[in-house]
Design an enzyme around this catalytic site. Structure first.
Site, mmCIF file in Angstrom:
data_model
loop_
_atom_site.group_PDB
_atom_site.id
_atom_site.type_symbol
_atom_site.label_atom_id
_atom_site.label_comp_id
_atom_site.label_asym_id
_atom_site.label_seq_id
_atom_site.Cartn_x
_atom_site.Cartn_y
_atom_site.Cartn_z
ATOM 1 N N LYS A 190 -4.498 3.478 82.878
ATOM 2 C CA LYS A 190 -3.023 3.183 83.012
ATOM 3 C C LYS A 190 -2.835 2.819 84.512
ATOM 4 O O LYS A 190 -2.365 1.955 85.546
ATOM 5 C CB LYS A 190 -1.689 3.817 82.908
ATOM 6 C CG LYS A 190 -2.007 4.412 81.616
ATOM 7 C CD LYS A 190 -0.534 5.681 80.772
ATOM 8 C CE LYS A 190 -0.033 4.885 79.165
ATOM 9 N NZ LYS A 190 0.576 6.699 78.937
ATOM 10 N N LYS A 213 -3.293 -4.016 72.370
ATOM 11 C CA LYS A 213 -2.623 -2.802 71.680
ATOM 12 C C LYS A 213 -0.979 -3.169 71.844
ATOM 13 O O LYS A 213 -0.270 -3.491 73.077
ATOM 14 C CB LYS A 213 -2.417 -1.321 72.337
ATOM 15 C CG LYS A 213 -3.294 -0.774 70.926
ATOM 16 C CD LYS A 213 -2.380 0.838 71.955
ATOM 17 C CE LYS A 213 -1.518 1.903 72.850
ATOM 18 N NZ LYS A 213 -0.995 2.911 72.827
ATOM 19 N N LYS A 261 4.681 -0.879 74.055
ATOM 20 C CA LYS A 261 5.795 -1.146 74.610
ATOM 21 C C LYS A 261 5.936 -1.551 75.392
ATOM 22 O O LYS A 261 7.713 -2.371 76.561
ATOM 23 C CB LYS A 261 7.264 0.608 74.606
ATOM 24 C CG LYS A 261 6.724 1.230 73.277
ATOM 25 C CD LYS A 261 7.614 2.383 73.539
ATOM 26 C CE LYS A 261 6.838 3.594 72.447
ATOM 27 N NZ LYS A 261 7.179 4.802 73.024
HETATM 28 P P1 AMP Z 1 3.220 5.969 71.892
HETATM 29 O O1 AMP Z 1 3.934 4.905 71.769
HETATM 30 O O2 AMP Z 1 2.698 5.711 73.127
HETATM 31 O O3 AMP Z 1 4.160 7.022 72.360
HETATM 32 O O4 AMP Z 1 2.859 6.225 70.933
HETATM 33 C C1 AMP Z 1 3.591 6.666 69.588
HETATM 34 C C2 AMP Z 1 2.900 7.002 68.309
HETATM 35 O O5 AMP Z 1 2.305 6.221 67.810
HETATM 36 C C3 AMP Z 1 0.940 7.990 68.843
HETATM 37 O O6 AMP Z 1 0.854 8.116 67.470
HETATM 38 C C4 AMP Z 1 0.967 6.315 68.893
HETATM 39 O O7 AMP Z 1 -0.329 6.804 68.480
HETATM 40 C C5 AMP Z 1 1.149 5.197 68.156
HETATM 41 N N1 AMP Z 1 1.131 4.165 68.532
HETATM 42 C C6 AMP Z 1 1.327 4.025 69.574
HETATM 43 N N2 AMP Z 1 1.037 2.395 69.764
HETATM 44 C C7 AMP Z 1 0.434 1.948 68.138
HETATM 45 C C8 AMP Z 1 -0.351 0.548 67.410
HETATM 46 N N3 AMP Z 1 -0.003 -0.799 68.732
HETATM 47 N N4 AMP Z 1 -1.332 0.975 66.890
HETATM 48 C C9 AMP Z 1 -0.374 2.016 66.457
HETATM 49 N N5 AMP Z 1 -0.358 3.399 67.156
HETATM 50 C C10 AMP Z 1 0.253 2.809 67.851
#
Ligand code: AMP
Ligand code: TRP
Length: 332
Positions: A112, A195, A198
């Site tokens: 990041k 990946k 968002k």
């Molecule tokens: P975040 O959006 O970073 O708060 O992630 C929330 C949850 O979604 C966490 O368990 C992440 O590991 C999962 N996650 C986020 N992006 C991905 C992705 N591209 N593929 C699989 N899992 C994801």
């Protein structure tokens, strides 16, 4: 031993297919068999600058999406992290025992900061300790997350062990990461090495859970592939990152393994495959979107529900924090 599953998602922007397949879809299955706590981790969200108006709205949106995806807020504990002050309290206590060398290994922080040097704040650096506090505050035994969070759960295990040893207690169970076999890492539709996220500037790189059917069709149609046909065996996809990603998404959506998808489409080009993939995604997501809109249209009931749910988390958090203070010799 009692089992407790804990996980959380940051309320930043709309949730996407990666969040759904890597987290929410797994949680919905899990809650039928296990005791679960799901958090909306807004204190994590502010480790990167946020627009305050957007952030507050996103907290409601994510809570509503949890419900729309099928999380039962009566059966499980679902809460907003910043409403439970013990997360910050425990985070401080844990940060006072965690060696900086452990923190310096965290790859997500480095990534990041590499993306944007302005991200290099103390809060972002210590974020994995806040995550450890989230997990340990409820004395959780299992942490369902996507692959990207595995290192943070491993740090949590080390910190829990360190605390138990240092204060000669067995207060904290050593939590296990639970990573789904398919869907653990959904990649961008525009670049199979990144990946789905968002924060990607291009909305075409992801499917949001709130996208309408036409937009989902368009995004899948435009998703990057290559000119070779679909192969017959999964090993032949290893170096074709974008096609592999689409096949993995398809498998995760319908709940089969990737080879089964190849058996169905091998030898064909991607046009038929993409049409079916878009249909499968719409089939899964359209009901969630409709339910989400219904929940968001009654904000008063939503606020009431969130406040009630927070209360359940508070009881457990207060108890653990008292125990932590006791162990560490703080005034109680
Ligand atoms: P975040 O959006 O970073 O708060 O992630 C929330 C949850 O979604 C966490 O368990 C992440 O590991 C999962 N996650 C986020 N992006 C991905 C992705 N591209 N593929 C699989 N899992 C994801
Ligand atoms: N850091 C996680 C993410 O970005 C979200 C999170 C915060 C979390 N606290 C947690 C996940 C505790 C599991 C358990 O995805």
């Amino acid at each position: 031993m009692r089992e407790l599953y804990f996980s959380g998602i940051q309320p930043t922007g709309s949730l996407h297919l990666g969040n759904y397949l890597g987290a929410l879809k797994q949680w919905v299955k899990l809650q039928r068999e296990k005791d679960c706590i799901f958090s909306i981790v807004d204190l994590h969200a502010i480790t990167i600058p946020q627009d305050p108006v957007e952030l507050r709205e996103d907290i409601f949106r994510v809570f509503a999406l949890y419900m729309a995806a099928g999380i039962d807020v009566n059966r499980n504990i679902v809460f907003v992290q910043s409403q439970i002050k013990e997360h910050v309290e425990l985070s401080w206590c844990l940060s006072c025992i965690t060696p900086m060398g452990w923190m310096n290994r965290m790859t997500q922080f480095k990534d990041k900061v590499q993306k944007n040097a302005d991200n290099a704040t103390l809060g972002l650096y210590s974020y994995p300790i806040l995550m450890a506090a989230d997990i340990l505050l409820y004395r959780s035994t299992h942490v369902p997350v996507g692959n990207d969070q595995k290192q943070h759960v491993e740090l949590t295990r080390d910190v829990a062990q360190l605390f138990n040893n240092r204060f000669k207690t067995d207060l904290f169970p050593i939590p296990e990461p639970v990573i789904p076999e398919v869907g653990a890492r959904v990649m961008s539709l525009r670049d199979g090495t990144k990946k789905m996220s968002k924060s990607n500037d291009s909305d075409m790189s992801r499917i949001n859970l709130t996208d309408d059917d036409d937009l989902i069709r368009k995004k899948i149609q435009k998703a990057k592939t290559d000119s070779d046909p679909i192969p017959s065996h999964i090993t032949e996809l290893q170096n074709r990152t974008e096609p592999l990603n689409l096949v993995s998404i398809f498998a995760a959506i319908i709940g089969c393994d990737e080879q089964e998808i190849l058996n169905r489409y091998s030898g064909q080009n991607f046009s038929n495959f993409k049409k079916d993939l878009a249909d499968a995604i719409i089939n899964e997501i359209a009901p969630i979107r409709n339910k989400y809109e219904e929940i968001m249209s009654d904000k008063i009931s939503l606020v009431k529900l969130i406040n009630q749910s927070n209360e359940k988390a508070r009881n457990i958090a207060e108890f653990t924090m008292q125990m932590v203070k006791q162990c560490m010799g703080l005034y109680i």
